[in-house]
Structures are given as structure tokens and as C-alpha cells.
Enzyme design. Structure first.
Site, PDB file in Angstrom:
ATOM      1  N   ASP A  32      30.601 -35.430  11.441  1.00  0.00           N
ATOM      2  CA  ASP A  32      29.327 -35.496  10.766  1.00  0.00           C
ATOM      3  C   ASP A  32      28.776 -36.975  10.042  1.00  0.00           C
ATOM      4  OD1 ASP A  32      27.135 -32.930   8.971  1.00  0.00           O
ATOM      5  OD2 ASP A  32      27.244 -35.184   8.224  1.00  0.00           O
ATOM      6  N   GLY A  37      24.437 -34.433   5.835  1.00  0.00           N
ATOM      7  CA  GLY A  37      25.326 -33.358   5.162  1.00  0.00           C
ATOM      8  C   GLY A  37      26.212 -33.798   4.062  1.00  0.00           C
ATOM      9  N   ALA A  77      21.443 -32.593  13.455  1.00  0.00           N
ATOM     10  CA  ALA A  77      20.195 -33.251  14.199  1.00  0.00           C
ATOM     11  C   ALA A  77      19.821 -33.563  12.864  1.00  0.00           C
ATOM     12  CB  ALA A  77      19.947 -32.306  15.279  1.00  0.00           C
ATOM     13  N   TYR A 144      10.494 -33.791  17.062  1.00  0.00           N
ATOM     14  CA  TYR A 144      11.415 -33.688  16.900  1.00  0.00           C
ATOM     15  C   TYR A 144      11.411 -32.052  17.872  1.00  0.00           C
ATOM     16  CZ  TYR A 144      14.364 -29.671  14.590  1.00  0.00           C
ATOM     17  OH  TYR A 144      14.357 -28.739  14.588  1.00  0.00           O
ATOM     18  N   ASN A 173      13.130 -20.160  10.925  1.00  0.00           N
ATOM     19  CA  ASN A 173      13.103 -20.960   9.914  1.00  0.00           C
ATOM     20  C   ASN A 173      14.411 -19.982   8.856  1.00  0.00           C
ATOM     21  OD1 ASN A 173      10.595 -21.594  10.333  1.00  0.00           O
ATOM     22  ND2 ASN A 173      10.563 -22.470   9.089  1.00  0.00           N
ATOM     23  N   ARG A 212       5.520 -18.081   7.981  1.00  0.00           N
ATOM     24  CA  ARG A 212       6.880 -19.312   8.797  1.00  0.00           C
ATOM     25  C   ARG A 212       7.542 -17.414   8.693  1.00  0.00           C
ATOM     26  NH1 ARG A 212       4.511 -22.688   9.806  1.00  0.00           N
ATOM     27  NH2 ARG A 212       5.511 -24.572   9.714  1.00  0.00           N
ATOM     28  N   GLY A 273       1.035 -32.494  12.654  1.00  0.00           N
ATOM     29  CA  GLY A 273       2.109 -31.671  13.801  1.00  0.00           C
ATOM     30  C   GLY A 273       1.963 -30.261  12.946  1.00  0.00           C
TER      31      GLY A 273
HETATM   32  P1  NAD Z   1      20.780 -30.380   7.766  1.00  0.00           P
HETATM   33  O1  NAD Z   1      20.575 -31.378   7.541  1.00  0.00           O
HETATM   34  O2  NAD Z   1      21.770 -29.491   6.146  1.00  0.00           O
HETATM   35  O3  NAD Z   1      22.412 -30.271   8.823  1.00  0.00           O
HETATM   36  C1  NAD Z   1      22.709 -31.316   9.840  1.00  0.00           C
HETATM   37  C2  NAD Z   1      23.540 -32.365   9.942  1.00  0.00           C
HETATM   38  O4  NAD Z   1      24.379 -33.310  10.905  1.00  0.00           O
HETATM   39  C3  NAD Z   1      23.374 -32.995   8.565  1.00  0.00           C
HETATM   40  O5  NAD Z   1      25.337 -33.376   7.858  1.00  0.00           O
HETATM   41  C4  NAD Z   1      23.240 -34.741   8.750  1.00  0.00           C
HETATM   42  O6  NAD Z   1      24.280 -35.026   8.207  1.00  0.00           O
HETATM   43  C5  NAD Z   1      24.094 -34.357  10.424  1.00  0.00           C
HETATM   44  N1  NAD Z   1      23.472 -35.701  11.024  1.00  0.00           N
HETATM   45  C6  NAD Z   1      22.385 -35.612  11.628  1.00  0.00           C
HETATM   46  N2  NAD Z   1      22.015 -36.400  12.710  1.00  0.00           N
HETATM   47  C7  NAD Z   1      23.841 -37.008  12.434  1.00  0.00           C
HETATM   48  C8  NAD Z   1      24.315 -38.002  13.610  1.00  0.00           C
HETATM   49  N3  NAD Z   1      23.320 -38.624  14.284  1.00  0.00           N
HETATM   50  N4  NAD Z   1      25.590 -37.598  13.754  1.00  0.00           N
HETATM   51  C9  NAD Z   1      26.295 -36.677  13.087  1.00  0.00           C
HETATM   52  N5  NAD Z   1      26.195 -36.001  11.978  1.00  0.00           N
HETATM   53  C10 NAD Z   1      24.327 -35.971  11.994  1.00  0.00           C
HETATM   54  O7  NAD Z   1      20.333 -29.363   8.400  1.00  0.00           O
HETATM   55  P2  NAD Z   1      20.874 -27.868   8.619  1.00  0.00           P
HETATM   56  O8  NAD Z   1      18.922 -26.797   8.689  1.00  0.00           O
HETATM   57  O9  NAD Z   1      21.043 -27.182   8.890  1.00  0.00           O
HETATM   58  O10 NAD Z   1      20.351 -27.354  10.634  1.00  0.00           O
HETATM   59  C11 NAD Z   1      21.617 -27.628  11.850  1.00  0.00           C
HETATM   60  C12 NAD Z   1      20.773 -27.685  12.750  1.00  0.00           C
HETATM   61  O11 NAD Z   1      20.130 -26.769  12.596  1.00  0.00           O
HETATM   62  C13 NAD Z   1      19.874 -28.491  12.865  1.00  0.00           C
HETATM   63  O12 NAD Z   1      20.097 -28.909  14.674  1.00  0.00           O
HETATM   64  C14 NAD Z   1      18.366 -28.373  13.434  1.00  0.00           C
HETATM   65  O13 NAD Z   1      17.571 -28.873  14.171  1.00  0.00           O
HETATM   66  C15 NAD Z   1      18.624 -26.770  13.543  1.00  0.00           C
HETATM   67  N6  NAD Z   1      17.783 -26.348  13.154  1.00  0.00           N
HETATM   68  C16 NAD Z   1      17.476 -25.822  11.368  1.00  0.00           C
HETATM   69  C17 NAD Z   1      16.622 -25.267  11.165  1.00  0.00           C
HETATM   70  C18 NAD Z   1      16.424 -24.440  10.033  1.00  0.00           C
HETATM   71  O14 NAD Z   1      15.821 -24.362   9.299  1.00  0.00           O
HETATM   72  N7  NAD Z   1      17.168 -24.929   8.275  1.00  0.00           N
HETATM   73  C19 NAD Z   1      15.655 -24.152  12.323  1.00  0.00           C
HETATM   74  C20 NAD Z   1      15.496 -24.387  13.867  1.00  0.00           C
HETATM   75  C21 NAD Z   1      16.765 -25.370  13.493  1.00  0.00           C
HETATM   76  C1  UD1 Z   2      12.505 -26.112   9.784  1.00  0.00           C
HETATM   77  C2  UD1 Z   2      13.228 -26.617   9.977  1.00  0.00           C
HETATM   78  C3  UD1 Z   2      13.300 -27.273  11.186  1.00  0.00           C
HETATM   79  C4  UD1 Z   2      13.258 -25.929  12.144  1.00  0.00           C
HETATM   80  C5  UD1 Z   2      11.805 -25.658  12.532  1.00  0.00           C
HETATM   81  C6  UD1 Z   2      11.586 -23.834  12.756  1.00  0.00           C
HETATM   82  C7  UD1 Z   2      13.722 -27.968   7.957  1.00  0.00           C
HETATM   83  C8  UD1 Z   2      13.985 -29.251   6.744  1.00  0.00           C
HETATM   84  N1  UD1 Z   2      13.005 -27.832   8.855  1.00  0.00           N
HETATM   85  O1  UD1 Z   2      10.724 -26.400  10.187  1.00  0.00           O
HETATM   86  O2  UD1 Z   2      14.292 -27.810  11.922  1.00  0.00           O
HETATM   87  O3  UD1 Z   2      13.481 -26.833  13.697  1.00  0.00           O
HETATM   88  O4  UD1 Z   2      11.755 -25.231  11.104  1.00  0.00           O
HETATM   89  O5  UD1 Z   2      10.981 -23.379  12.826  1.00  0.00           O
HETATM   90  O6  UD1 Z   2      14.743 -26.737   7.553  1.00  0.00           O
HETATM   91  N2  UD1 Z   2       5.315 -27.459   2.411  1.00  0.00           N
HETATM   92  C9  UD1 Z   2       5.304 -27.776   1.986  1.00  0.00           C
HETATM   93  N3  UD1 Z   2       6.113 -27.919   0.210  1.00  0.00           N
HETATM   94  C10 UD1 Z   2       6.410 -28.690   0.709  1.00  0.00           C
HETATM   95  C11 UD1 Z   2       7.632 -28.283   1.842  1.00  0.00           C
HETATM   96  C12 UD1 Z   2       6.954 -28.075   2.604  1.00  0.00           C
HETATM   97  O7  UD1 Z   2       3.681 -26.846   1.725  1.00  0.00           O
HETATM   98  O8  UD1 Z   2       7.626 -29.509  -0.853  1.00  0.00           O
HETATM   99  C13 UD1 Z   2       5.362 -26.718   4.207  1.00  0.00           C
HETATM  100  C14 UD1 Z   2       5.443 -27.396   5.211  1.00  0.00           C
HETATM  101  O9  UD1 Z   2       4.119 -27.847   5.745  1.00  0.00           O
HETATM  102  C15 UD1 Z   2       5.612 -26.165   6.568  1.00  0.00           C
HETATM  103  C16 UD1 Z   2       6.329 -25.005   5.786  1.00  0.00           C
HETATM  104  O10 UD1 Z   2       6.338 -25.479   3.903  1.00  0.00           O
HETATM  105  O11 UD1 Z   2       4.058 -26.007   6.137  1.00  0.00           O
HETATM  106  C17 UD1 Z   2       7.299 -24.900   6.414  1.00  0.00           C
HETATM  107  O12 UD1 Z   2       8.022 -26.672   5.910  1.00  0.00           O
HETATM  108  P1  UD1 Z   2       9.668 -26.921   6.773  1.00  0.00           P
HETATM  109  O13 UD1 Z   2      10.630 -26.121   5.459  1.00  0.00           O
HETATM  110  O14 UD1 Z   2       9.614 -28.484   5.907  1.00  0.00           O
HETATM  111  O15 UD1 Z   2      10.203 -26.000   7.533  1.00  0.00           O
HETATM  112  P2  UD1 Z   2       9.408 -26.584   9.411  1.00  0.00           P
HETATM  113  O16 UD1 Z   2       8.228 -27.346   9.635  1.00  0.00           O
HETATM  114  O17 UD1 Z   2       8.493 -25.160   9.721  1.00  0.00           O
END
Ligand code: NAD
Ligand code: UD1
Length: 307
Positions: A32, A37, A77, A144, A173, A212, A273
Site C-alpha cells: 500500500d 490507507g 486503487a 475510474y 457501494n 445506491r 458522471g
Molecule cells: P480505500 O481508499 O480505503 O482503499 C484503497 C487502498 O489502496 C488505500 O489504502 C490506498 O492507500 C491504496 N492505494 C491507492 N493507490 C495505490 C497505489 N498506486 N499503490 C498502492 N496502494 C494504493 O478504498 P476502498 O473502498 O477500500 O477500495 C478498495 C477497492 O475496492 C478499490 O479498488 C476500489 O476501487 C474498489 N471498490 C470500492 C467500492 C466501495 O464502495 N468502497 C466499490 C467498488 C469498488
Molecule cells: C462508489 C465508490 C466507488 C465504487 C462505486 C460502485 C467510494 C468513494 N466510491 O462510487 O469506488 O466503484 O461506488 O458503485 O467508495 N454524495 C453526496 N455528498 C457527498 C458525497 C457523495 O451527495 O458528500 C453523492 C454522490 O454524488 C453520489 C453518491 O453520493 O451520488 C455516492 O457517492 P460515493 O459514495 O462517492 O460513491 P459512488 O460515486 O457511487
């Protein structure tokens, strides 16, 4: 005991998976770059954990991290869709080049199993009003989503050409403990719950009627463990959601009930977007995986709020 690599393992989902792997008696390496993180998300004094601070965009670092491990959970990511809109070049390094580096390192070192964190974002707005199944046309609206979809295609190429065993999950989400609320790019539930607890104003982008399909991180980890550890794995991508649409306005109402009220809520223009409606058809996941019992949204919010 087998040793697994978790890229992005210091982040929200990754660190929850690391805990589960360690609890199941495995050795774990985390790669990481600490962009999102935190060291404090990891039990660094556990002798079964090795933390490597480094970037998945650096092929050499990835190759060293992959060598000798039994499987990889590739979660690193930039998780924010909005960050990719603001900075497509830099996020592409993490979100696509990082995935290609993982594939190539696995090929070099003969490691086969990889769990990949893809996203519902690849469907764009094609799920308007319906539950999205995996065959739904892909319509990435943002860098993305394009990077995540390209990663899926490359994993499939490495599967066909080099025998990789990808378990591809399209997360909807995800929410729960350790989702970092501190950036405007953070997940909406982490931001709303933190601001509600601190009495700070909340910004909703758009009318709040976007929906969501929220999925608790503990439930996700149960699936990721199966993807990493099971003998056989389906190579077809699988949606991870509960097929339940919750609008941001409904979410705020839930948080209001749990927190005994809400701070002022302001509406700002919708994000470029931004997807309007996102709800999973999870039949394929149910057919191939042992589904965890659902942690309902209210219960997950309680855990997050420490109630
Ligand atoms: P997060 O930001 O907490 O975790 C991502 C981690 O990757 C972080 O610890 C960050 O420091 C690390 N990272 C980012 N770029 C890096 C790099 N270039 N090299 C090494 N480490 C790097 O986010 P998360 O929600 O835990 O997401 C984990 C994965 O799940 C991601 O790939 C994200 O796109 C995917 N994902 C998340 C959601 C969601 O709702 N949270 C939904 C769909 C997909
Ligand atoms: C999220 C994830 C993305 C994942 C996707 C899958 C994060 C940060 N993003 O994107 O990694 O691939 O789900 O479905 O975990 N919003 C507000 N106010 C705020 C923040 C957000 O209104 O302060 C709205 C946004 O405009 C959006 C919704 O909340 O309509 C969700 O936003 P966000 O949590 O960033 O998630 P996604 O864009 O759905």
C-alpha cells in the site's frame, strides 16, 4: 501456512480482509502506498503480517511483493470516481497500470489466484430503473470506470493466455468501519455519518433521489475470502450487492433516526458522471457463492456510529 498478498491492504476494505485472513491463520503481505490507507488500520505487531510501503504502479515493487505468495487480493486503487474525473492521468497509474503490473508479476512468478475489486461503475447509467445483471451493457462514464473495465479485460486475457484464476467482483457501494471520511472524495456514508455525529452541515450533490445498493464490508469480506481460498473459482465477473436501492434522502433519514436529528443539509449541483441509479441483480453471485447473512443498512450504520 499459505501467504497472501493484499494490495491496498491498509485501506478500508483491504484492512478488513487482512484481519479476516490473519484470524483464519494465514500469513499476509500488504502492499500500500498509504495515499488513503493508514498504518493504524493494520495490526503491525502481528508476526504473520508484513507491510510493504510501495506503489502498485511500480512494476518492480509489485513483482517483489507477489513472488512466493499463494494468491493476491488486488484492492489497491484510487476508489473515488470523482478523483478520476479531476485527475485521470494520475488515477490511471494506480487503477489500470497497477492492475497490469499485478497480472504480469503473477505470470512471472507462477501465482494464479487473484481477487479483483471491480465496480458497478462500469455499467454507467444502464441500470436506470432495473436491477443490473452482469450481462448489462457496459457504459463507463468516467476514467475510474474505464480503468476498472479495462482491468477486467486484461485479467481475462491473462486467464486465457497464462492460466491466471481471477475472481472478479463488481462491488456496488460498500460501507462500514474504517472507510475514511476525511476527504471530499470519500464514500458518502462515511462522510454523512461523520458530519451528522459532529453536527457539521451535509452537502448532497443533486436532489438526493439518486440510489445506491449499499453492502456492509463484513459481508463483502466473507465473499472475498471464498474468492481467494476456494478450490475452484468462477471466472465470470459477479455483482456484489443486495439488490436493494436506497436513495440518499432515505439514507439521511436513517442516519437522522440513529443520531437523534440531522445538521443542516444543502443541495449542490450533481457531480459530473455521477450515476443516477445503481442496484445489483445478484443471482449469479448467489449461484456460485455461499452468501453471508445480510447485515441490514441500519445495523451497519449502528456499527459505524459506534451505537
Ligand atoms: P480505500 O481508499 O480505503 O482503499 C484503497 C487502498 O489502496 C488505500 O489504502 C490506498 O492507500 C491504496 N492505494 C491507492 N493507490 C495505490 C497505489 N498506486 N499503490 C498502492 N496502494 C494504493 O478504498 P476502498 O473502498 O477500500 O477500495 C478498495 C477497492 O475496492 C478499490 O479498488 C476500489 O476501487 C474498489 N471498490 C470500492 C467500492 C466501495 O464502495 N468502497 C466499490 C467498488 C469498488
Ligand atoms: C462508489 C465508490 C466507488 C465504487 C462505486 C460502485 C467510494 C468513494 N466510491 O462510487 O469506488 O466503484 O461506488 O458503485 O467508495 N454524495 C453526496 N455528498 C457527498 C458525497 C457523495 O451527495 O458528500 C453523492 C454522490 O454524488 C453520489 C453518491 O453520493 O451520488 C455516492 O457517492 P460515493 O459514495 O462517492 O460513491 P459512488 O460515486 O457511487
Amino acid at each position: 501456512m499459505a501467504e497472501f498478498l493484499v494490495t491496498g491492504g491498509a485501506g478500508f476494505i483491504g484492512s478488513n480482509l487482512v484481519d479476516a485472513l490473519l484470524a483464519a491463520g494465514h500469513n499476509v503481505r500488504v502492499l500500500d502506498n498509504l495515499s488513503m490507507g493508514k498504518r493504524s488500520n493494520l495490526p503491525l505487531d502481528n508476526p504473520h503480517l508484513r507491510f510493504i510501503e510501495g506503489d502498485v504502479a511500480d512494476a518492480e515493487v509489485v513483482a517483489q511483493a507477489v513472488a512466493g505468495c499463494a494468491g493476491v487480493a488486488h484492492l489497491a486503487a484510487v476508489a473515488s470516481v470523482q478523483a478520476s474525473v479531476d485527475d485521470p492521468v494520475s488515477t490511471h497509474q494506480s487503477n489500470f497500470i497497477g492492475t497490469l503490473n499485478v497480472c504480469e508479476a503473477m505470470r512471472q512468478h507462477g501465482v494464479r489466484r487473484v481477487v479483483y475489486a471491480s465496480s458497478a461503475a462500469i455499467y454507467g447509467n444502464n441500470g436506470e430503473g432495473v436491477a443490473i445483471d452482469e450481462a448489462t451493457a457496459k457504459a463507463p462514464l468516467t476514467p475510474y470506470a474505464s480503468d476498472k473495465l479495462a482491468g477486467e479485460h486484461y485479467l481475462d486475457f491473462y486467464r486465457r493466455q497464462h492460466g491466471l484464476e481471477p475472481a472478479v467482483f463488481r462491488f456496488f457501494n460498500i460501507f462500514g468501519p474504517r472507510q475514511d471520511p476525511s476527504s471530499p472524495y470519500s464514500g458518502v456514508i462515511s462522510i454523512f455519518t461523520q458530519r451528522a455525529q459532529q453536527g457539521l452541515p451535509i452537502s448532497v450533490f443533486g436532489d438526493g433521489e439518486q440510489t445506491r445498493d449499499f453492502f456492509y464490508v463484513g459481508d463483502l469480506v466473507a465473499l472475498l475470502m471464498q474468492g481467494l481460498l476456494s478450490e475452484q473459482v468462477v471466472s465470470d465477473p459477479l455483482n456484489v450487492g443486495w439488490s436493494q436501492a436506497v436513495s440518499l434522502n432515505q439514507l439521511l433519514a436513517e442516519i437522522g433516526v440513529l443520531c437523534g436529528g440531522l445538521p443542516p443539509v444543502t443541495h449542490l449541483p450533481a457531480r459530473a458522471g455521477d450515476i443516477r441509479h445503481s442496484r445489483a441483480d445478484n443471482a449469479r453471485l448467489q449461484a456460485h457463492y455461499h452468501m453471508p447473512e445480510q447485515t441490514p443498512l441500519r445495523e451497519g450504520l449502528r456499527q459505524l456510529l459506534g451505537l
